[in-house]
Structures are given as C-alpha cells and as structure tokens.
Design a protein around this motif. Sequence first.
Motif, PDB file in Angstrom:
ATOM      1  N   ASN A   1     -42.240  -3.870 -14.445  1.00  0.00           N
ATOM      2  CA  ASN A   1     -42.950  -5.143 -14.510  1.00  0.00           C
ATOM      3  C   ASN A   1     -42.087  -6.343 -14.122  1.00  0.00           C
ATOM      4  OD1 ASN A   1     -45.339  -3.932 -15.477  1.00  0.00           O
ATOM      5  ND2 ASN A   1     -44.491  -3.855 -17.545  1.00  0.00           N
ATOM      6  N   THR A   2     -40.798  -6.126 -13.885  1.00  0.00           N
ATOM      7  CA  THR A   2     -39.921  -7.240 -13.519  1.00  0.00           C
ATOM      8  C   THR A   2     -39.977  -7.522 -12.020  1.00  0.00           C
ATOM      9  OG1 THR A   2     -38.012  -5.774 -13.179  1.00  0.00           O
ATOM     10  CG2 THR A   2     -38.364  -6.664 -15.408  1.00  0.00           C
ATOM     11  N   SER A   3     -40.549  -6.612 -11.255  1.00  0.00           N
ATOM     12  CA  SER A   3     -40.622  -6.782  -9.808  1.00  0.00           C
ATOM     13  C   SER A   3     -41.881  -7.550  -9.423  1.00  0.00           C
ATOM     14  CB  SER A   3     -40.633  -5.410  -9.125  1.00  0.00           C
ATOM     15  OG  SER A   3     -40.830  -5.549  -7.729  1.00  0.00           O
ATOM     16  N   LYS A   4     -41.784  -8.357  -8.334  1.00  0.00           N
ATOM     17  CA  LYS A   4     -42.951  -9.099  -7.848  1.00  0.00           C
ATOM     18  C   LYS A   4     -43.991  -8.150  -7.269  1.00  0.00           C
ATOM     19  CE  LYS A   4     -40.600 -13.472  -6.792  1.00  0.00           C
ATOM     20  NZ  LYS A   4     -40.288 -14.469  -5.739  1.00  0.00           N
ATOM     21  N   HIS A   5     -43.542  -7.069  -6.697  1.00  0.00           N
ATOM     22  CA  HIS A   5     -44.441  -6.068  -6.125  1.00  0.00           C
ATOM     23  C   HIS A   5     -44.457  -4.845  -7.036  1.00  0.00           C
ATOM     24  CE1 HIS A   5     -44.540  -8.490  -2.498  1.00  0.00           C
ATOM     25  NE2 HIS A   5     -43.215  -8.512  -2.508  1.00  0.00           N
ATOM     26  N   LEU A   6     -45.565  -4.089  -6.991  1.00  0.00           N
ATOM     27  CA  LEU A   6     -45.666  -2.918  -7.845  1.00  0.00           C
ATOM     28  C   LEU A   6     -44.580  -1.902  -7.475  1.00  0.00           C
ATOM     29  CD1 LEU A   6     -48.740  -1.223  -9.234  1.00  0.00           C
ATOM     30  CD2 LEU A   6     -47.034   0.219  -8.125  1.00  0.00           C
ATOM     31  N   THR A   7     -43.727  -1.609  -8.439  1.00  0.00           N
ATOM     32  CA  THR A   7     -42.643  -0.653  -8.241  1.00  0.00           C
ATOM     33  C   THR A   7     -42.650   0.353  -9.378  1.00  0.00           C
ATOM     34  OG1 THR A   7     -41.303  -2.398  -7.219  1.00  0.00           O
ATOM     35  CG2 THR A   7     -40.155  -0.386  -7.913  1.00  0.00           C
ATOM     36  N   LEU A   8     -42.588   1.631  -9.038  1.00  0.00           N
ATOM     37  CA  LEU A   8     -42.551   2.667 -10.054  1.00  0.00           C
ATOM     38  C   LEU A   8     -41.121   2.894 -10.522  1.00  0.00           C
ATOM     39  CD1 LEU A   8     -44.989   5.369  -8.599  1.00  0.00           C
ATOM     40  CD2 LEU A   8     -45.465   3.626 -10.309  1.00  0.00           C
ATOM     41  N   THR A   9     -40.983   3.171 -11.799  1.00  0.00           N
ATOM     42  CA  THR A   9     -39.686   3.604 -12.315  1.00  0.00           C
ATOM     43  C   THR A   9     -39.478   5.053 -11.898  1.00  0.00           C
ATOM     44  OG1 THR A   9     -40.642   4.409 -14.371  1.00  0.00           O
ATOM     45  CG2 THR A   9     -39.966   2.086 -14.314  1.00  0.00           C
ATOM     46  N   GLN A  10     -38.313   5.599 -12.192  1.00  0.00           N
ATOM     47  CA  GLN A  10     -38.066   7.009 -11.880  1.00  0.00           C
ATOM     48  C   GLN A  10     -39.069   7.900 -12.617  1.00  0.00           C
ATOM     49  OE1 GLN A  10     -34.067   8.307 -12.654  1.00  0.00           O
ATOM     50  NE2 GLN A  10     -34.365  10.307 -11.716  1.00  0.00           N
ATOM     51  N   SER A  11     -39.351   7.526 -13.880  1.00  0.00           N
ATOM     52  CA  SER A  11     -40.354   8.269 -14.648  1.00  0.00           C
ATOM     53  C   SER A  11     -41.724   8.157 -13.996  1.00  0.00           C
ATOM     54  CB  SER A  11     -40.430   7.738 -16.078  1.00  0.00           C
ATOM     55  OG  SER A  11     -39.213   7.939 -16.763  1.00  0.00           O
ATOM     56  N   GLY A  12     -42.031   6.951 -13.495  1.00  0.00           N
ATOM     57  CA  GLY A  12     -43.317   6.728 -12.849  1.00  0.00           C
ATOM     58  C   GLY A  12     -43.486   7.569 -11.599  1.00  0.00           C
ATOM     59  N   GLU A  13     -42.400   7.687 -10.818  1.00  0.00           N
ATOM     60  CA  GLU A  13     -42.451   8.517  -9.594  1.00  0.00           C
ATOM     61  C   GLU A  13     -42.763   9.966  -9.944  1.00  0.00           C
ATOM     62  OE1 GLU A  13     -41.421   5.675  -6.453  1.00  0.00           O
ATOM     63  OE2 GLU A  13     -42.336   7.660  -6.535  1.00  0.00           O
ATOM     64  N   ILE A  14     -42.085  10.473 -10.982  1.00  0.00           N
ATOM     65  CA  ILE A  14     -42.298  11.863 -11.406  1.00  0.00           C
ATOM     66  C   ILE A  14     -43.728  12.043 -11.907  1.00  0.00           C
ATOM     67  CG2 ILE A  14     -41.639  13.608 -13.118  1.00  0.00           C
ATOM     68  CD1 ILE A  14     -38.787  12.420 -13.002  1.00  0.00           C
ATOM     69  N   TYR A  15     -44.159  11.096 -12.742  1.00  0.00           N
ATOM     70  CA  TYR A  15     -45.481  11.227 -13.364  1.00  0.00           C
ATOM     71  C   TYR A  15     -46.595  11.120 -12.322  1.00  0.00           C
ATOM     72  CZ  TYR A  15     -48.971  10.937 -17.036  1.00  0.00           C
ATOM     73  OH  TYR A  15     -50.030  11.203 -17.860  1.00  0.00           O
ATOM     74  N   TYR A  16     -46.414  10.267 -11.311  1.00  0.00           N
ATOM     75  CA  TYR A  16     -47.441  10.114 -10.277  1.00  0.00           C
ATOM     76  C   TYR A  16     -47.683  11.434  -9.547  1.00  0.00           C
ATOM     77  CZ  TYR A  16     -49.693   8.865  -5.899  1.00  0.00           C
ATOM     78  OH  TYR A  16     -50.548   8.825  -4.823  1.00  0.00           O
ATOM     79  N   GLY A  17     -46.605  12.126  -9.198  1.00  0.00           N
ATOM     80  CA  GLY A  17     -46.753  13.399  -8.484  1.00  0.00           C
ATOM     81  C   GLY A  17     -47.561  14.414  -9.276  1.00  0.00           C
ATOM     82  N   TYR A  18     -47.243  14.539 -10.567  1.00  0.00           N
ATOM     83  CA  TYR A  18     -47.961  15.504 -11.408  1.00  0.00           C
ATOM     84  C   TYR A  18     -49.385  15.025 -11.713  1.00  0.00           C
ATOM     85  CZ  TYR A  18     -43.802  18.345 -12.213  1.00  0.00           C
ATOM     86  OH  TYR A  18     -42.722  19.185 -12.046  1.00  0.00           O
ATOM     87  N   ALA A  19     -49.552  13.714 -11.930  1.00  0.00           N
ATOM     88  CA  ALA A  19     -50.885  13.166 -12.237  1.00  0.00           C
ATOM     89  C   ALA A  19     -51.844  13.417 -11.075  1.00  0.00           C
ATOM     90  CB  ALA A  19     -50.789  11.675 -12.528  1.00  0.00           C
ATOM     91  N   LYS A  20     -51.342  13.258  -9.853  1.00  0.00           N
ATOM     92  CA  LYS A  20     -52.171  13.489  -8.661  1.00  0.00           C
ATOM     93  C   LYS A  20     -52.631  14.946  -8.609  1.00  0.00           C
ATOM     94  CE  LYS A  20     -53.780  11.945  -4.670  1.00  0.00           C
ATOM     95  NZ  LYS A  20     -54.796  10.881  -4.605  1.00  0.00           N
ATOM     96  N   GLN A  21     -51.707  15.860  -8.882  1.00  0.00           N
ATOM     97  CA  GLN A  21     -52.050  17.285  -8.882  1.00  0.00           C
ATOM     98  C   GLN A  21     -53.067  17.608  -9.974  1.00  0.00           C
ATOM     99  OE1 GLN A  21     -48.700  20.089  -8.653  1.00  0.00           O
ATOM    100  NE2 GLN A  21     -47.407  18.384  -8.018  1.00  0.00           N
TER     101      GLN A  21
END
Length: 308
Positions: A50-70
């Motif tokens: 949330n500190t970034s002006k643009h939407l940026t995923l944390t490392q946890s977010g990157e991992i979770y996105y891949g599994y959530a999509k599946q």
Amino acid sequence: MIIDPLRIFVTIVENKHSSLAAEELYLTHPDVNSQIKSLEEELGSKLIDNTSKHLTLTQSGEIYYGYAKQILLLQDKAKQEIKQLSNVVTGDLRVGASYTIGEYILPSVVAEFATRYPKIEIDTAIANTQEIIHAVQANYLDIALVEGEVNNSDIMIRPIMEDEIILVVPNQHPLARLPIVTSEHLQDQVWILRERGSGTRAFSDKLIKEWGIEVRKTYVFGSGQAVKQAVTAGLGIALVSRWIVKKELNAKELKSIRIKGKRLTRSFYLIGSKDQETASEAIKAFMEHLFALEATSWKKIGKKSLDI
C-alpha cells in the motif's frame, strides 16, 4: 451477492486497481478493501504493498496470486461439471422481461441456460414492466425480469442486479459541451420519454418531479431502442439505462453527461409466483441459474450486448 475473496484479489491484480475491481464486481470500494484486509489477516501476511502509488504485490502476494488463479479455474470447472449433471431437467418455461432487460440481457441469459438445460422448452415475451407484471399475476408467464419499482404484494419479488441510469444528449446539443450538469441545466429542455407503464418512464417521471424540473416539451416512444434513436437524431435528451446505449457511447454517436452529486441507480427484479414450493423443476432451474450468475458473468453479458 457474496463474492469469493480469492476472486476479489485476482480481479484487483488483473485490473491493477482496487476501484476498477470494485466496479467490475459491482461492489463498493470499502467492501473490496475490507475483504482484502480480512484475507491478509487470515494469511498472516501482506499481499499488496500500500506504500506504492501503483498497485504492487508483495512477495507473498505474487505467490498467492498464482495459486488463487489456479484455484478459481478449478472451482469454475467443478461448477460447470456439476451443473451438467442436472441437464436431465425437462419441461416448458415461459419467461418474460421488460424491454431493457428483454432486448439487451435476456437473450444471453437464455442462451447460456439453454446450453446447460437443452431439454427445457423456452418461450419468451417482452413488454413494458406493468404488462409483464400483469402477465405473471394472470399466470401467463412462469417467471420474469423487470426494471423499476415493483410493489405488488401478490407475487414473489427478488432483486437480481443493479442498473445505472444515465443522462444522454445529442452530440450537437449545448449540454454536450459540459463535463457535468446540475438540475438548473436541465430546466426548459425537450425530453424523450418511454410510454407510461414502463419502468424507465416511472423512474424519469419521479426524478423530474423530485428535482423540480420544468419541461419544455416531451416526445414519447414505446421502446428504449426508439428513445436512443430519437436522442441520436437530435430530438431531445433522455434518462436511459446504460445497458441500452453502450454501443452508441462507444461509437461516439451520442454523449453521456454526469449530473453533479448524483449517481442514479435502480434494481432489476426477478418476479414470479409466491408459491415456489409447487414450482416446476424448469422454473427452479432457471431461478438457480440466475442467482448463480456472479458479478463477472453479468459483466460479460454487458459486453455481449454491444453486438446487439
């Protein structure tokens, strides 16, 4: 309608903005943020920086996105295969709709339903809201989708989705040069209206009265198609469902103007007999199909309406 937090998270990532995700899912921005916060608390880790002006995923977010999509892909596949087991439902179904829904939404809904339940014979009828309500009351129709307020105590009434009403004006109209208008700008204008008995007409009449608008002249047409053609031709201005003018707005054939401090919405309703216990399997299947449609499905139907 309850939306899976996984789907909310994936939609945010794919839209690269929580506000756009909220719009796509027909949720409020605070609801989306609350769901993501709950998800992060459950996982014990931040997903979005949330500190970034643009939407940026944390490392946890990157991992979770891949599994959530599946997970969502597998979930959708499972739902589809389970629904196919119920394709043995047979019978006749008489479905009605008011004009906006009947012309721009119902065809896609019926097509998807018919694919899943090919042995159900479906007849459809389109008329204005009051005529459809009367047909349901008289048992000429099994079930129907209508716009506008429904206050009949002798039938089942359930909200099915939200509809946005917008102000449209001809491209050459003086109001078309304004980015936003107030009720004062709408005084002494020529208005294009639907016929009485239409849900859109009732909505327009109510707002014109509430805002104290003096109307110079009105022209009345019996369908949303005719209303938008009249506006496009320069006859006057109108309040219409966004559904019916998507194609014209994209083609810049007419102009949509924001009204200061107002977002105009109404509900689309599912109506039918109050005695749902004796409803046929075909009626129950159609109702289940409608309420199983997620917000993203309504969005796809909206995109299909551009081709109509």
